[in-house]
Design a protein around this motif. Structure first.
Motif, short mmCIF file in Angstrom:
data_model
loop_
_atom_site.label_atom_id
_atom_site.label_comp_id
_atom_site.label_asym_id
_atom_site.label_seq_id
_atom_site.Cartn_x
_atom_site.Cartn_y
_atom_site.Cartn_z
N ARG A 84 17.55 29.02 44.50
CA ARG A 84 16.41 29.33 43.64
C ARG A 84 15.10 29.04 44.38
N PRO A 85 13.98 29.56 43.90
CA PRO A 85 12.70 29.31 44.58
C PRO A 85 12.35 27.84 44.71
N PRO A 159 15.88 17.73 33.43
CA PRO A 159 15.32 17.50 32.09
C PRO A 159 15.31 18.75 31.21
N ARG A 160 14.97 19.92 31.77
CA ARG A 160 14.91 21.11 30.91
C ARG A 160 16.31 21.55 30.49
N ARG A 161 17.32 21.28 31.30
CA ARG A 161 18.70 21.55 30.88
C ARG A 161 19.17 20.52 29.85
N GLN A 162 18.81 19.27 30.09
CA GLN A 162 19.21 18.20 29.18
C GLN A 162 18.70 18.46 27.77
N ALA A 163 17.50 19.04 27.68
CA ALA A 163 16.91 19.31 26.37
C ALA A 163 17.72 20.35 25.59
N ILE A 164 18.53 21.14 26.26
CA ILE A 164 19.39 22.11 25.60
C ILE A 164 20.79 21.53 25.38
N ILE A 165 21.33 20.87 26.39
CA ILE A 165 22.70 20.38 26.32
C ILE A 165 22.85 19.24 25.32
N ASN A 195 24.42 29.27 30.72
CA ASN A 195 23.57 29.19 31.91
C ASN A 195 22.14 28.89 31.50
N VAL A 196 21.66 27.71 31.89
CA VAL A 196 20.27 27.31 31.66
C VAL A 196 19.63 27.10 33.02
N HIS A 197 18.49 27.71 33.26
CA HIS A 197 17.86 27.61 34.57
C HIS A 197 17.46 26.17 34.88
N GLN A 198 17.56 25.84 36.14
CA GLN A 198 17.17 24.51 36.61
C GLN A 198 15.67 24.28 36.47
N ASP A 199 14.91 25.38 36.59
CA ASP A 199 13.45 25.30 36.56
C ASP A 199 12.92 26.45 35.70
N ASP A 200 11.62 26.69 35.77
CA ASP A 200 11.00 27.69 34.91
C ASP A 200 11.08 29.11 35.46
N TRP A 201 11.63 29.30 36.65
CA TRP A 201 11.68 30.64 37.24
C TRP A 201 12.84 31.42 36.63
#
Length: 301
Positions: A84-85, A159-165, A195-201
């Motif tokens: 990823r970027p 953190p952004r994945r944790q907020a979903i999982i 599938n949840v992205h690791q970042d905002d891209w």
């Protein structure tokens, strides 16, 4: 396909000596497709009519390339960038990719996200689909009630994945992460891949999608700008895309709803990515259309 051009070039996948667990499926796809392999420090840049494909890129490759700078560069060397970027963003990712090409570490870069490829605006950067293979997985024909886990995500919890999982874990049976045979058992016992992205891209995770396709696991993914070929056909034909803020609710609805429609979606994705977009076929298509390599500015050969 111009099979004569493919036949004229040997295709060799150059692996790192360090084994990255996250690239287990990539190496397995290469093996299943029957391609020749070597290590990156065994690349022979003087060899003619050969395409070397490098992935991932770590500290092993560049010193080896530098040691061959004074020799004729006859091989065609590709970096298949599946990462990823990253936190620096797409603009820096593009600049870094172009630096590697301008410094002639590689003749080409392949990207497996079409939107990300388009951001490079460089003919040396090409979009190549990372296909799958039926033997990478073991699709089940069982009904929904036989699954031990509602969802599997197989991802590092940022953190952004944790907020979903986390909220999903409160309501559903979420599979643990794992590798090897343990991971195979987890995949066989799971109803959905999330599938949840690791970042905002909003770009594709090619290896996770190829794995889900091999297992015919219905994929619920955070939205992507251009996830071709998974976005072919009508919405929800091969995968279900959901915007980040709606993920928790949509996953709960899918798990509690009619599983048969999703099971059919997973089978369609499996068929698409193991036939028309099979791994070997996509590599051979990419090699068949290679342009002639420019002259080496150092050796003029």
């Amino acid at each position: 396909m111009d099979w004569q051009k493919v036949a004229m070039r040997d295709i060799i996948f150059a692996h790192t000596r360090y084994v990255y667990p996250s690239y287990t499926d990539y190496r397995r796809l290469v093996e299943l497709a029957g391609f020749e392999t070597c290590f990156v420090d065994q690349i022979d840049f003087t060899r003619k009519n050969v395409v070397y494909i490098v992935s991932p890129l770590n500290g092993e490759y560049r010193p080896h390339r530098d040691n061959w700078r004074k020799h004729a560069h006859n091989a065609h060397v590709v970096w298949w960038s599946l990462e990823r970027p990253g936190p620096s963003g797409i603009a820096e990712f593009v600049r870094g990719t172009k630096r590697l090409l301008d410094d002639w570490y590689f003749d080409e870069v392949w990207l497996s996200d079409r939107y990300l490829c388009e951001q490079c605006h460089d003919k040396r950067v090409r979009f190549v689909v990372l296909g799958s293979h039926p033997a990478l997985g073991q699709p089940r024909r069982s009904r929904r009630r036989s699954f031990q886990y509602d969802i599997v995500h197989l991802s590092y919890l940022t953190p952004r994945r944790q907020a979903i999982i986390d909220p999903l874990t409160n309501s559903l049976d979420v599979a643990p992460n794992g590798w090897g045979e343990a991971r195979d058992r987890i995949l066989a016992a799971s109803a959905f891949m999330l599938n949840v992205h690791q970042d905002d891209w909003l770009v594709l995770e090619p290896l996770r999608f190829a794995l889900a396709a091999a297992w015919a696991l219905p994929m619920i993914s955070e939205h992507m700008i251009d996830p071709y070929p998974y976005n072919r056909g009508e919405t929800g034909h091969y995968i279900k895309q959901v915007h980040y803020d709606d993920l928790v609710g949509e996953v709960l609805n899918a798990v509690r709803g009619d599983y048969e429609q999703f099971r059919a979606m997973g089978r369609r994705m499996h068929d698409l990515m193991t036939t028309e977009f099979g791994f070997r076929r996509q590599v051979e298509l990419a090699v068949a259309v290679l342009d002639r390599r420019p002259l080496d500015p150092l050796t003029l050969r």
